[in-house]
Design an enzyme around this catalytic site. Structure first.
Site, PDB file in Angstrom:
ATOM      1  N   ASP A   3      27.004 -65.692   6.692  1.00 15.46           N
ATOM      2  CA  ASP A   3      26.268 -64.490   6.294  1.00 15.46           C
ATOM      3  C   ASP A   3      25.791 -64.739   4.863  1.00 15.46           C
ATOM      4  O   ASP A   3      26.159 -65.712   4.215  1.00 15.46           O
ATOM      5  CB  ASP A   3      27.192 -63.263   6.354  1.00 15.46           C
ATOM      6  CG  ASP A   3      26.496 -61.976   5.906  1.00 15.46           C
ATOM      7  OD1 ASP A   3      25.325 -61.769   6.280  1.00 15.46           O
ATOM      8  OD2 ASP A   3      27.112 -61.183   5.169  1.00 15.46           O
ATOM      9  N   SER A   4      24.993 -63.807   4.368  1.00 12.27           N
ATOM     10  CA  SER A   4      24.557 -63.895   2.974  1.00 12.27           C
ATOM     11  C   SER A   4      25.709 -63.622   2.006  1.00 12.27           C
ATOM     12  O   SER A   4      25.605 -63.940   0.826  1.00 12.27           O
ATOM     13  CB  SER A   4      23.452 -62.870   2.727  1.00 12.27           C
ATOM     14  OG  SER A   4      23.961 -61.561   2.953  1.00 12.27           O
ATOM     15  N   CYS A  66      24.801 -62.481  10.457  1.00 13.40           N
ATOM     16  CA  CYS A  66      23.880 -61.790   9.558  1.00 13.40           C
ATOM     17  C   CYS A  66      22.690 -61.351  10.406  1.00 13.40           C
ATOM     18  O   CYS A  66      22.071 -62.181  11.084  1.00 13.40           O
ATOM     19  CB  CYS A  66      23.418 -62.755   8.471  1.00 13.40           C
ATOM     20  SG  CYS A  66      22.055 -62.131   7.470  1.00 13.40           S
ATOM     21  N   GLU A 145      29.083 -55.507  -1.433  1.00 18.25           N
ATOM     22  CA  GLU A 145      29.458 -56.707  -2.203  1.00 18.25           C
ATOM     23  C   GLU A 145      30.319 -56.336  -3.409  1.00 18.25           C
ATOM     24  O   GLU A 145      31.198 -57.091  -3.802  1.00 18.25           O
ATOM     25  CB  GLU A 145      28.200 -57.468  -2.658  1.00 18.25           C
ATOM     26  CG  GLU A 145      27.447 -58.190  -1.544  1.00 18.25           C
ATOM     27  CD  GLU A 145      28.168 -59.454  -1.032  1.00 18.25           C
ATOM     28  OE1 GLU A 145      28.835 -60.131  -1.819  1.00 18.25           O
ATOM     29  OE2 GLU A 145      28.049 -59.735   0.179  1.00 18.25           O
ATOM     30  N   CYS A 178      23.404 -54.292  10.219  1.00 23.62           N
ATOM     31  CA  CYS A 178      23.606 -55.220   9.106  1.00 23.62           C
ATOM     32  C   CYS A 178      25.109 -55.387   9.018  1.00 23.62           C
ATOM     33  O   CYS A 178      25.849 -54.391   9.063  1.00 23.62           O
ATOM     34  CB  CYS A 178      23.061 -54.631   7.802  1.00 23.62           C
ATOM     35  SG  CYS A 178      23.540 -55.581   6.329  1.00 23.62           S
ATOM     36  N   HIS A 180      27.021 -56.014   6.681  1.00 22.61           N
ATOM     37  CA  HIS A 180      27.667 -55.379   5.525  1.00 22.61           C
ATOM     38  C   HIS A 180      28.000 -53.902   5.797  1.00 22.61           C
ATOM     39  O   HIS A 180      28.907 -53.346   5.179  1.00 22.61           O
ATOM     40  CB  HIS A 180      26.756 -55.434   4.292  1.00 22.61           C
ATOM     41  CG  HIS A 180      26.752 -56.755   3.583  1.00 22.61           C
ATOM     42  ND1 HIS A 180      26.110 -57.869   4.066  1.00 22.61           N
ATOM     43  CD2 HIS A 180      27.316 -57.132   2.392  1.00 22.61           C
ATOM     44  CE1 HIS A 180      26.266 -58.883   3.209  1.00 22.61           C
ATOM     45  NE2 HIS A 180      26.986 -58.456   2.190  1.00 22.61           N
TER      46      HIS A 180
HETATM   47  N1  DGL Z   1      24.702 -58.918   6.135  1.00 22.99           N
HETATM   48  C1  DGL Z   1      23.341 -59.293   6.345  1.00 22.99           C
HETATM   49  C2  DGL Z   1      22.725 -58.634   7.528  1.00 22.99           C
HETATM   50  O1  DGL Z   1      23.437 -58.417   8.493  1.00 22.99           O
HETATM   51  C3  DGL Z   1      22.451 -59.452   5.143  1.00 22.99           C
HETATM   52  C4  DGL Z   1      22.466 -58.449   4.087  1.00 22.99           C
HETATM   53  C5  DGL Z   1      21.629 -58.943   2.922  1.00 22.99           C
HETATM   54  O2  DGL Z   1      21.941 -60.020   2.433  1.00 22.99           O
HETATM   55  O3  DGL Z   1      20.645 -58.282   2.571  1.00 22.99           O
HETATM   56  O4  DGL Z   1      21.549 -58.371   7.573  1.00 22.99           O
END
Ligand code: DGL
Length: 234
Positions: A3-4, A66, A145, A178, A180
């Site tokens: 993931d990011s 992600c 984050e 997402c 996150h």
């Molecule tokens: N967690 C990621 C997603 O599912 C990326 C969030 C990000 O880096 O903007 O899209």
């Protein structure tokens, strides 16, 4: 599994529970987070680059944990490697398209994921008429984050993103599109409970993706023996 940043850990947790014998390696690209505000070509480049690092560590399958990278880079990553590649969008979209009680689905995601239309296409694959309302929530990523996952600040942010959507759309399902966003699940559920006139079931990718990975490994004869070491690397 990549993931990011920390978001993909929500998927890693489900993979760990579902596949205890597998050796899991997680890469959070925190040097370049966020992905969700970047151009599609940039996200593709990052995703291919990160995949190469995981393949160098002998990974037998890649999980794109992600949504943004799944939306923009699934084809590029799949074309780049010889191992199975599993995304986080199609597993949850298929499940929600079937389980939605009235076919009124909300999708929360990054700007990139929303703009890509990936959820609209994945939900449409089931062939059922659905009403889909999308909303990007870019500030959820830095909040997750930072570990600001409860209290006044994330609650105000969630109200700002979600109150109108919920009041307007009479949703029965809401997809946290997402990885996150499940870290802010309690805050999101609180706002949904207060602002939606209809009962809403909240879904995320983790369990559905873990099921999909387990099925794919079994189908391809790649599953670890029951006595596999089950280690975790970060
Ligand atoms: N967690 C990621 C997603 O599912 C990326 C969030 C990000 O880096 O903007 O899209």
């Amino acid at each position: 599994v990549f993931d990011s940043g920390v978001g993909g850990l929500t998927v890693l947790g489900a993979l760990r529970a579902r596949l205890p014998a597998e050796r899991l390696i997680y890469l959070g690209d925190t040097a370049r987070v966020p992905y969700g505000t970047k151009a599609p070509e940039t996200v593709r480049r990052y995703a291919v680059n990160v995949t190469e690092l995981l393949i160098e560590r002998d990974c037998k399958a890649i999980v794109i944990a992600c949504n943004t990278a799944s939306a923009f880079a699934l084809e590029a990553v799949s074309a780049h490697v010889a191992v199975p590649v599993i995304d986080v969008i199609r597993p949850v979209a298929s499940a929600v398209a079937v389980s939605s009680t009235h076919g009124r689905i909300g999708v929360l995601g990054t700007r990139g994921t929303v703009a890509s239309g990936a959820y609209l296409r994945a939900l449409a694959r089931i062939g059922r008429p659905l009403h889909v309302a999308q909303q990007s929530c870019p500030l959820f990523v830095p909040l997750a984050e930072e570990g600001w996952t409860s209290g006044e600040v994330p609650t105000r942010v969630a109200e700002r993103y979600l109150a109108d959507l919920l009041a307007r759309e009479s949703l029965d399902s809401l997809v946290l599109g997402c990885t996150h966003y499940p870290l802010l699940r309690d805050v999101i559920a609180d706002v949904v409970g207060r602002c939606s006139p209809t009962p809403v079931r909240i879904h995320d990718s983790a369990e559905h993706t873990a099921d999909c990975v387990a099925r794919k490994l079994a189908a391809d004869g790649l599953a670890a023996a029951a006595a596999g070491d089950g280690s975790l690397g970060f």
